[in-house]
Design an enzyme around this catalytic site. Structure first.
Site, PDB file in Angstrom:
ATOM      1  N   ASP A  17      52.168  22.342  14.609  1.00 45.91           N
ATOM      2  CA  ASP A  17      53.494  21.808  14.251  1.00 45.91           C
ATOM      3  C   ASP A  17      54.607  22.766  14.684  1.00 45.91           C
ATOM      4  O   ASP A  17      54.400  23.975  14.763  1.00 45.91           O
ATOM      5  CB  ASP A  17      53.527  21.594  12.727  1.00 45.91           C
ATOM      6  CG  ASP A  17      54.667  20.692  12.295  1.00 45.91           C
ATOM      7  OD1 ASP A  17      55.309  20.079  13.169  1.00 45.91           O
ATOM      8  OD2 ASP A  17      54.915  20.611  11.086  1.00 45.91           O
ATOM      9  N   ARG A  21      61.227  22.244  16.663  1.00 44.80           N
ATOM     10  CA  ARG A  21      62.093  23.285  16.091  1.00 44.80           C
ATOM     11  C   ARG A  21      62.134  24.530  16.969  1.00 44.80           C
ATOM     12  O   ARG A  21      63.166  25.161  17.142  1.00 44.80           O
ATOM     13  CB  ARG A  21      61.623  23.647  14.673  1.00 44.80           C
ATOM     14  CG  ARG A  21      62.225  22.740  13.619  1.00 44.80           C
ATOM     15  CD  ARG A  21      61.448  22.769  12.346  1.00 44.80           C
ATOM     16  NE  ARG A  21      60.178  22.084  12.505  1.00 44.80           N
ATOM     17  CZ  ARG A  21      59.140  22.256  11.696  1.00 44.80           C
ATOM     18  NH1 ARG A  21      59.215  23.108  10.691  1.00 44.80           N
ATOM     19  NH2 ARG A  21      58.019  21.580  11.901  1.00 44.80           N
ATOM     20  N   HIS A  34      57.084  20.818  23.645  1.00 39.60           N
ATOM     21  CA  HIS A  34      55.721  20.284  23.758  1.00 39.60           C
ATOM     22  C   HIS A  34      54.986  20.928  24.945  1.00 39.60           C
ATOM     23  O   HIS A  34      53.790  21.202  24.869  1.00 39.60           O
ATOM     24  CB  HIS A  34      55.754  18.760  23.931  1.00 39.60           C
ATOM     25  CG  HIS A  34      56.260  18.041  22.709  1.00 39.60           C
ATOM     26  ND1 HIS A  34      55.849  18.361  21.434  1.00 39.60           N
ATOM     27  CD2 HIS A  34      57.146  17.013  22.570  1.00 39.60           C
ATOM     28  CE1 HIS A  34      56.458  17.564  20.559  1.00 39.60           C
ATOM     29  NE2 HIS A  34      57.251  16.749  21.227  1.00 39.60           N
ATOM     30  N   THR A  63      48.849   8.810  14.131  1.00 44.31           N
ATOM     31  CA  THR A  63      49.186   7.378  14.103  1.00 44.31           C
ATOM     32  C   THR A  63      50.680   7.216  13.775  1.00 44.31           C
ATOM     33  O   THR A  63      51.335   6.305  14.263  1.00 44.31           O
ATOM     34  CB  THR A  63      48.321   6.624  13.061  1.00 44.31           C
ATOM     35  OG1 THR A  63      48.235   7.419  11.877  1.00 44.31           O
ATOM     36  CG2 THR A  63      46.924   6.360  13.562  1.00 44.31           C
ATOM     37  N   ARG A  68      57.895   7.632  17.151  1.00 39.11           N
ATOM     38  CA  ARG A  68      58.878   8.470  17.864  1.00 39.11           C
ATOM     39  C   ARG A  68      59.487   7.690  19.045  1.00 39.11           C
ATOM     40  O   ARG A  68      58.930   6.679  19.493  1.00 39.11           O
ATOM     41  CB  ARG A  68      58.199   9.741  18.372  1.00 39.11           C
ATOM     42  CG  ARG A  68      57.796  10.624  17.203  1.00 39.11           C
ATOM     43  CD  ARG A  68      57.518  12.035  17.622  1.00 39.11           C
ATOM     44  NE  ARG A  68      57.222  12.827  16.428  1.00 39.11           N
ATOM     45  CZ  ARG A  68      57.081  14.114  16.394  1.00 39.11           C
ATOM     46  NH1 ARG A  68      57.210  14.827  17.493  1.00 39.11           N
ATOM     47  NH2 ARG A  68      56.810  14.750  15.267  1.00 39.11           N
ATOM     48  N   LEU A 128      31.685  25.685  23.145  1.00 34.91           N
ATOM     49  CA  LEU A 128      32.678  25.226  22.165  1.00 34.91           C
ATOM     50  C   LEU A 128      32.854  23.703  22.218  1.00 34.91           C
ATOM     51  O   LEU A 128      32.988  23.129  23.303  1.00 34.91           O
ATOM     52  CB  LEU A 128      34.031  25.892  22.473  1.00 34.91           C
ATOM     53  CG  LEU A 128      35.233  25.397  21.672  1.00 34.91           C
ATOM     54  CD1 LEU A 128      35.190  25.920  20.239  1.00 34.91           C
ATOM     55  CD2 LEU A 128      36.548  25.824  22.325  1.00 34.91           C
ATOM     56  N   ARG A 185      47.891  25.403   9.669  1.00 35.07           N
ATOM     57  CA  ARG A 185      49.084  24.621  10.005  1.00 35.07           C
ATOM     58  C   ARG A 185      50.224  25.594  10.310  1.00 35.07           C
ATOM     59  O   ARG A 185      50.506  26.497   9.520  1.00 35.07           O
ATOM     60  CB  ARG A 185      49.498  23.689   8.866  1.00 35.07           C
ATOM     61  CG  ARG A 185      50.727  22.860   9.291  1.00 35.07           C
ATOM     62  CD  ARG A 185      51.088  21.769   8.316  1.00 35.07           C
ATOM     63  NE  ARG A 185      52.127  20.919   8.909  1.00 35.07           N
ATOM     64  CZ  ARG A 185      52.311  19.648   8.660  1.00 35.07           C
ATOM     65  NH1 ARG A 185      51.508  19.029   7.815  1.00 35.07           N
ATOM     66  NH2 ARG A 185      53.284  18.963   9.236  1.00 35.07           N
ATOM     67  N   ARG A 191      51.554  20.881   4.241  1.00 38.29           N
ATOM     68  CA  ARG A 191      51.043  19.525   4.000  1.00 38.29           C
ATOM     69  C   ARG A 191      49.831  19.281   4.886  1.00 38.29           C
ATOM     70  O   ARG A 191      49.680  19.924   5.922  1.00 38.29           O
ATOM     71  CB  ARG A 191      52.099  18.477   4.385  1.00 38.29           C
ATOM     72  CG  ARG A 191      53.278  18.371   3.480  1.00 38.29           C
ATOM     73  CD  ARG A 191      54.114  17.146   3.878  1.00 38.29           C
ATOM     74  NE  ARG A 191      54.703  17.317   5.188  1.00 38.29           N
ATOM     75  CZ  ARG A 191      55.856  17.917   5.428  1.00 38.29           C
ATOM     76  NH1 ARG A 191      56.548  18.427   4.438  1.00 38.29           N
ATOM     77  NH2 ARG A 191      56.321  18.023   6.652  1.00 38.29           N
TER      78      ARG A 191
HETATM   79  C1  FPP Z   1      54.393  18.646  16.312  1.00 37.01           C
HETATM   80  O1  FPP Z   1      55.616  19.231  16.625  1.00 37.01           O
HETATM   81  C2  FPP Z   1      53.630  18.490  17.513  1.00 37.01           C
HETATM   82  C3  FPP Z   1      53.288  17.311  18.079  1.00 37.01           C
HETATM   83  C4  FPP Z   1      53.627  15.997  17.518  1.00 37.01           C
HETATM   84  C5  FPP Z   1      52.534  17.280  19.324  1.00 37.01           C
HETATM   85  C6  FPP Z   1      51.548  18.391  19.492  1.00 37.01           C
HETATM   86  C7  FPP Z   1      51.321  18.545  20.931  1.00 37.01           C
HETATM   87  C8  FPP Z   1      51.059  19.695  21.569  1.00 37.01           C
HETATM   88  C9  FPP Z   1      50.857  20.978  20.908  1.00 37.01           C
HETATM   89  C10 FPP Z   1      50.937  19.744  23.031  1.00 37.01           C
HETATM   90  C11 FPP Z   1      49.624  19.278  23.525  1.00 37.01           C
HETATM   91  C12 FPP Z   1      49.759  17.848  23.651  1.00 37.01           C
HETATM   92  C13 FPP Z   1      48.810  16.953  23.803  1.00 37.01           C
HETATM   93  C14 FPP Z   1      49.219  15.538  23.624  1.00 37.01           C
HETATM   94  C15 FPP Z   1      47.400  17.276  24.113  1.00 37.01           C
HETATM   95  P1  FPP Z   1      56.923  18.416  16.313  1.00 37.01           P
HETATM   96  O2  FPP Z   1      57.345  17.716  17.541  1.00 37.01           O
HETATM   97  O3  FPP Z   1      56.701  17.543  15.118  1.00 37.01           O
HETATM   98  O4  FPP Z   1      57.898  19.597  15.957  1.00 37.01           O
HETATM   99  P2  FPP Z   1      59.059  19.582  14.893  1.00 37.01           P
HETATM  100  O5  FPP Z   1      58.449  19.245  13.566  1.00 37.01           O
HETATM  101  O6  FPP Z   1      59.565  20.989  14.947  1.00 37.01           O
HETATM  102  O7  FPP Z   1      60.054  18.576  15.379  1.00 37.01           O
END
Ligand code: FPP
Length: 238
Positions: A17, A21, A34, A63, A68, A128, A185, A191
């Site tokens: 997560d 941010r 990302h 899900t 988004r 792995l 996390r 959470r």
């Molecule tokens: C949460 O951060 C992260 C995600 C929803 C995507 C996680 C994806 C990656 C780590 C990259 C690898 C990707 C794939 C699809 C293999 P957020 O966008 O909710 O961050 P925020 O809470 O700070 O807005």
């Protein structure tokens, strides 16, 4: 930082997560967050493999993430396709078995094909086990599991009296994985967010304020050392 290799968790799960941010704090786009997050993921896969961790499961798209904006969804789906495609050879050299769980019917067709292919090609590897949860929600998993079981009862494949935790577990998307030992996390949220609800029943939970793109080797080792310090009794006594 040292790691006690005798006290490694067998199965680590991660809620990655804070990409958004992290990007905002640097004046970058969410996409850039990302992108950096996907680089962190590859580093963590390598580190887990080097340490001899047997199972690593990551939450890449939930899900709920289908809500988004389309632009962000498309970007994440492309990132997933690129990740599987561009690390094929590297994962093969590392003897990694790739597994993808979730409601895969909702993924773009091209990604579904890539997923099928990487899972098939890596199925006999014994290094792995890297599981990516994509379009995954634990409640959806439990409901679809329950439907499959109900169908098998109706079709007399199983008897209702046979149903126990072990049999239920064998119908889950994660049926080939052991329970999670350590759930990590990032980004300060505390959470579970509909991730592996059944599978984390006895997990140690580790929360860090570090956002996923900044989750370094040192941070990963801190989480593993936190696990090593905690003695697990699974409801029993010492
Ligand atoms: C949460 O951060 C992260 C995600 C929803 C995507 C996680 C994806 C990656 C780590 C990259 C690898 C990707 C794939 C699809 C293999 P957020 O966008 O909710 O961050 P925020 O809470 O700070 O807005």
């Amino acid at each position: 930082m040292n790691i006690d290799k005798n006290k490694l968790p067998t199965h680590i799960a991660i809620i990655m997560d804070g990409n958004g941010r992290w990007a905002k704090s640097k004046g970058l786009t969410r996409q850039a967050g990302h992108k950096k997050g996907s680089e962190t993921l590859i580093n963590v896969v390598q580190q887990a493999n080097e340490l001899g961790i047997k199972y690593l499961t990551v939450f890449a798209f939930s899900t709920e993430n289908w809500r988004r904006p389309k632009k962000e969804i498309d970007y994440l789906m492309n990132l997933a396709s690129n990740m599987f495609n561009s690390h094929r050879n590297q994962f093969k050299k590392m003897n990694i078995k790739t597994n993808v769980i979730g409601d895969l019917t909702r993924l773009p067709y091209k990604l579904q094909e890539i997923v099928k292919d990487v899972m098939f090609r890596s199925k006999d590897r014994d290094g792995l086990v890297f599981t990516v949860a994509l379009s995954y929600g634990s409640r959806e998993e439990i409901v679809s599991t329950t439907k499959k079981i109900a169908m098998d009862i109706v079709n007399k494949e199983i008897d209702i009296n046979e149903l126990n935790e072990e049999l239920f577990n064998s119908y889950l998307y994660t049926n080939s994985l052991p329970d999670v030992d350590l759930l990590i996390r990032t980004s300060g949220e505390k959470r579970i967010s509909n991730f592996l609800l059944w599978q984390v029943s006895y997990s140690e939970l580790y929360f860090t304020d570090v956002c996923w793109p900044d989750f370094s080797r040192e941070e990963f080792y801190k989480a593993i050392n936190f696990f090593a310090k905690n003695e697990r009794r699974f409801g029993g006594l010492k």
